[in-house]
Design an enzyme around this catalytic site. Structure first.
Site, PDB file in Angstrom:
ATOM      1  N   LYS A 134      37.818  48.032  31.763  1.00 58.98           N
ATOM      2  CA  LYS A 134      37.627  49.257  32.532  1.00 58.98           C
ATOM      3  C   LYS A 134      38.822  50.179  32.320  1.00 58.98           C
ATOM      4  O   LYS A 134      39.949  49.709  32.169  1.00 58.98           O
ATOM      5  CB  LYS A 134      37.491  48.875  34.010  1.00 58.98           C
ATOM      6  CG  LYS A 134      37.204  50.013  34.980  1.00 58.98           C
ATOM      7  CD  LYS A 134      37.076  49.438  36.381  1.00 58.98           C
ATOM      8  CE  LYS A 134      36.675  50.487  37.392  1.00 58.98           C
ATOM      9  NZ  LYS A 134      36.506  49.907  38.750  1.00 58.98           N
ATOM     10  N   SER A 218      32.239  51.347  40.550  1.00 58.94           N
ATOM     11  CA  SER A 218      32.916  52.219  39.621  1.00 58.94           C
ATOM     12  C   SER A 218      33.143  51.585  38.237  1.00 58.94           C
ATOM     13  O   SER A 218      33.558  52.277  37.304  1.00 58.94           O
ATOM     14  CB  SER A 218      34.276  52.637  40.195  1.00 58.94           C
ATOM     15  OG  SER A 218      35.125  51.519  40.377  1.00 58.94           O
ATOM     16  N   SER A 242      32.726  47.471  43.355  1.00 55.22           N
ATOM     17  CA  SER A 242      32.754  48.119  42.041  1.00 55.22           C
ATOM     18  C   SER A 242      32.592  47.198  40.847  1.00 55.22           C
ATOM     19  O   SER A 242      32.393  47.676  39.734  1.00 55.22           O
ATOM     20  CB  SER A 242      34.057  48.924  41.890  1.00 55.22           C
ATOM     21  OG  SER A 242      34.033  50.047  42.727  1.00 55.22           O
TER      22      SER A 242
END
Length: 573
Positions: A134, A218, A242
């Site tokens: 990420k 996210s 997330s």
């Protein structure tokens, strides 16, 4: 918003620079058809651009890949090139990458192959395994924007900071020590505090299984990339769901560990210093055993000597073996496993496909002889209030600052309000209230020992990840099904179950049947006739298995066992 806004042009330039890093040989020959013509770009759709050898490599899970690369049967270079190619295709299909560093990855893979040729042994247990990250993790030679236009060309928004393109996160260092190959960073919503992934750099990241829908957030880029098998496994972060929401939306497994087990040192973040609810790092992958491989190997690096917030708690084989012994007893017809089932939290009703997914799980547990009890915990409304107060304690100052660096507008609805920050005394009261709620929930969990008949409380809790399947853009607005876990700091694993089906998830003619229970949201599902049901058709459905704090080994073992059994239940229907 002016079309001449400097921040808009800067974001577009960055977006183009990402595309420019894709080698010409890996660029799609034709424009991607619209989602109305081709919803699902997984499986055979993306395979048309790959060789049989590339498909074989990229559709193996992390455990099988590591078994090949650590023994020299597959080279690190061929595996890395295969995943770089597939990741490049994935980005062109759903816009899931923030940073591409394929050339550096291939050079690293060459060094790994040279090491193996010389020593006849791997560097570590992840030797030659590509791992995606990420875009919060710092990687040397690569920038981190975290979705903010104002972070382009800076270190976390700071110009002329000597750490720019030099800093490496602790997890990155450990993955390199283990022999992993790092090759890309995946998309996030600016602020990270959103259940959809969209920003002014790469636009909207779509769900590969149904491109009319969101991939979640996210860690949405991770979910989308892994769903397209452009990565065998990767790492995201979770402060309110997330990791788990993108896992559920993309038919993957995802782990939210308790705080203190994975090293967060040197990772970019929103609201850094907010410690009431700590963001944690967790892996996502197509198989539960891949999560266990990444989690276990990172712990082998003893991160507690490099991150002051990591607990000195190595991987516990004894806990795995104890859990496996219960599983073996169950297979022999004498189950001592028990689970709670929470079909809804009493606040937000769930879509019909989510209800069906939970029913499949419950049927599976009962088929296996496990005890199932109805979950009646302390109010989840309290957890929601505590989460909201924690996320909003700075009055939105952090996000206002970082948006203000470029002057950009918000690209997605976030779960942070711009209001007055709380005082020190209010912060103290919030922390006390959180601790008291944690104690109430602990006491309730303990009390289930009276209901299980096993001599101990439930081994885990099954509940939704969200009230809906992978959501229609702009319609994600409730994080309560995942954020309660963060308030409690419990362990949770997202498990894939099935897919939304407009021909099955329909309202029965007989209004008395159980499918019409008041926890199902029929109005939302059919709000425009059959439009929503049709839009959601094919969307992945996942659930979460929640365990007590610091129970990662147990939950991962149960997830591997039950995930396989859930698949059998679905196949027989």
């Amino acid at each position: 918003m002016s079309v001449n806004s400097p921040w808009l042009a800067k974001g577009e330039a960055k977006r183009q620079s990402i595309l420019d890093t894709i080698p010409a040989k890996w660029r799609l020959p034709n424009p991607v058809p619209p989602a109305t013509e081709v919803r699902d770009v997984t499986g055979s759709y993306i395979q048309q651009y790959l060789s049989e050898r590339e498909i074989e490599i990229t559709e193996s899970d992390a455990v099988d890949i590591a078994a090949q690369t650590t023994t020299g049967r597959w080279t690190a270079v061929e595996v890395t090139e295969a995943f770089c190619h597939r990741a490049a295709l994935a980005h062109q299909l759903v816009s899931c990458l923030h940073e591409i560093f394929f050339d550096a990855a291939i050079e690293d893979a060459k060094k790994l192959d040279a090491y193996f040729a010389e020593h006849k042994a791997p560097i570590g247990p992840l030797h030659g395994l590509p791992v995606s990250l990420k875009d919060q993790f710092h990687v040397k030679g690569v920038e981190t924007t975290m979705g903010y236009v104002g972070w382009i060309g800076t270190f976390q928004g700071a110009k002329d900071d000597p750490r720019f393109r030099i800093e490496e996160s602790e997890l990155v260092r450990e993955l390199r020590n283990l022999g992993a190959v790092l090759y890309c960073k995946t998309s996030v919503p600016a602020t990270l505090m959103a259940g959809e992934t969209v920003n002014h750099i790469i636009g909207y990241t779509w769900n590969p299984k149904n491109r009319l829908l969101s991939c979640g957030g996210s860690s949405g880029g991770e979910g989308a990339l892994i769903a397209l098998r452009g990565s065998p496994a990767g790492f995201g972060t979770d402060i309110g769901g997330s990791v788990r929401i993108p896992a559920g939306y993309n038919f993957l497994y995802g782990l939210r560990p308790s705080s203190g087990r994975m090293p967060y040192q040197g990772v970019a973040n929103s609201m850094d210093g907010q410690n009431t609810i700590l963001s944690v790092i967790g892996p996502l992958a197509p198989t539960a055993r891949s999560l266990a491989l990444l989690f276990k190997t990172v712990l082998s690096q003893q991160p507690w000597y490099h991150d002051p917030l990591v607990l000195e708690l190595p991987w516990r084989d004894a806990l795995v073996e104890e859990t496996r012994s219960w599983i073996e007893q169950a297979k022999a017809g004498n189950s001592t496993l028990a689970f709670g089932m929470m079909h809804w939290d009493g606040i937000t009703r769930i879509q019909p496909p989510i209800a069906r997914g939970l029913k499949i799980v419950e049927q599976t547990l009962k088929r296996l002889g496990h005890k199932v009890i109805t979950w009646n915990p302390p109010s989840h409304a309290t957890a929601g209030t505590l989460s909201s107060e924690a996320f909003n304690m700075d009055g939105g100052a952090d996000l206002k600052h970082h948006f203000g660096l470029s002057g950009e507008s918000k690209a997605v609805q976030v779960i942070v309000d711009e209001s007055n920050p709380i005082s020190i005394s209010e912060l103290a009261a919030l922390n006390v209230a959180k601790r008291e709620y944690q104690k109430q929930y602990m006491d309730y969990w303990n009390s289930t020992a009276e209901l299980t008949g096993t001599g101990r409380p439930v081994d885990g809790l099954f509940c939704p990840l969200a009230p809906h399947a992978a959501v229609i853009p702009t319609q994600f607005n409730y994080v309560g099904y995942t954020s309660f876990v963060n308030i409690l700091d419990y362990t949770s694993v997202a498990l894939p179950v099935t897919f939304a089906d407009k021909s099955i998830d329909v309202r029965a003619a007989d209004a008395s049947v159980a499918e019409l229970a008041d926890h199902i949201e029929w109005t939302f599902w059919l709000m425009r006739g059959t439009d929503d049901a049709d839009t959601y058709h094919g969307a992945p459905i996942g659930v979460q298995l929640v365990g007590r704090r610091l129970q990662e080994e147990k939950m991962l073992t149960l997830a591997e066992y039950l995930g396989g059994e859930i698949s059998k239940t679905v196949e027989t229907k």
